[in-house]
Design a protein around this motif. Structure first.
Motif, PDB file in Angstrom:
ATOM      1  N   GLY A  42     -10.803   7.108   7.483  1.00 40.05           N
ATOM      2  CA  GLY A  42     -10.913   8.675   7.337  1.00 40.05           C
ATOM      3  C   GLY A  42     -10.476   9.088   6.013  1.00 40.05           C
ATOM      4  O   GLY A  42     -10.365  10.530   6.088  1.00 40.05           O
ATOM      5  N   LYS A  43     -10.315   8.409   4.848  1.00 40.18           N
ATOM      6  CA  LYS A  43      -9.972   8.845   3.643  1.00 40.18           C
ATOM      7  C   LYS A  43     -10.941   8.723   2.799  1.00 40.18           C
ATOM      8  O   LYS A  43     -11.829   7.729   3.180  1.00 40.18           O
ATOM      9  CB  LYS A  43      -8.699   8.357   3.431  1.00 40.18           C
ATOM     10  N   GLU A  44     -11.007   9.293   1.600  1.00 52.83           N
ATOM     11  CA  GLU A  44     -11.862   9.037   0.378  1.00 52.83           C
ATOM     12  C   GLU A  44     -11.502   7.909  -0.268  1.00 52.83           C
ATOM     13  O   GLU A  44     -10.263   7.607  -0.308  1.00 52.83           O
ATOM     14  CB  GLU A  44     -12.136  10.252  -0.365  1.00 52.83           C
ATOM     15  N   ARG A  45     -12.349   7.235  -0.774  1.00 50.98           N
ATOM     16  CA  ARG A  45     -12.019   6.311  -1.564  1.00 50.98           C
ATOM     17  C   ARG A  45     -11.241   6.688  -3.012  1.00 50.98           C
ATOM     18  O   ARG A  45     -11.414   7.921  -3.564  1.00 50.98           O
ATOM     19  CB  ARG A  45     -13.461   5.589  -2.444  1.00 50.98           C
ATOM     20  N   GLU A  46     -10.291   6.067  -3.363  1.00 49.19           N
ATOM     21  CA  GLU A  46      -9.315   6.476  -4.349  1.00 49.19           C
ATOM     22  C   GLU A  46      -9.126   5.342  -5.509  1.00 49.19           C
ATOM     23  O   GLU A  46      -9.135   4.241  -4.986  1.00 49.19           O
ATOM     24  CB  GLU A  46      -7.966   7.006  -3.808  1.00 49.19           C
TER      25      GLU A  46
END
Length: 125
Positions: A42-46
């Motif tokens: 549910g999160k963007e690639r970081e």
């Protein structure tokens, strides 16, 4: 062309350590900057960490400084990510990336040309 294969992920408890490896095949590995990124559900690639082609410059996300260490062995076409004092929030799929990237762009996923398929790291509390 560079192919990247990550390994070393797994399920650990908070406070444990893991070492991820990224094996590269193809020519000119030593001329590429290498990086680790991660993506949680549910999160963007970081961005996590990066190392310049010579190994002389290393860069870290604030969230992993003092806990993670990136290194490379050009003779073995391999880059590593040593992860200590793992936390549940480190849970993610970790990706290795290669590109001819120079600062200050090393933290941008858009600058990397080649990507591995990722390895899952799960940290339980």
């Amino acid at each position: 062309q560079v192919q990247l294969v990550e390994s070393g992920g797994g399920l650990v408890q908070a406070g444990d350590s893991l070492r991820l490896s990224c094996a590269a095949s193809g020519r000119s590995f030593s001329t590429y900057g290498m990086a680790w990124f991660r993506q949680a559900p549910g999160k963007e690639r970081e961005f996590v960490a990066a190392i310049r082609w010579s190994g002389g410059g290393k860069y870290y996300a604030d969230s992993v400084k003092e806990r993670f260490t990136v290194s490379r062995e050009n003779a073995k076409n391999t880059v590593y990510l040593q992860m200590n004092s793992l936390k549940p929030e480190d849970t993610a799929v970790y990706y290795c990336a290669a590109g001819r990237v120079t600062p200050p762009l090393v933290t941008s996923s858009l600058e990397y040309t080649y990507w591995g398929h990722g390895t899952q790291v799960t940290v339980s509390s």
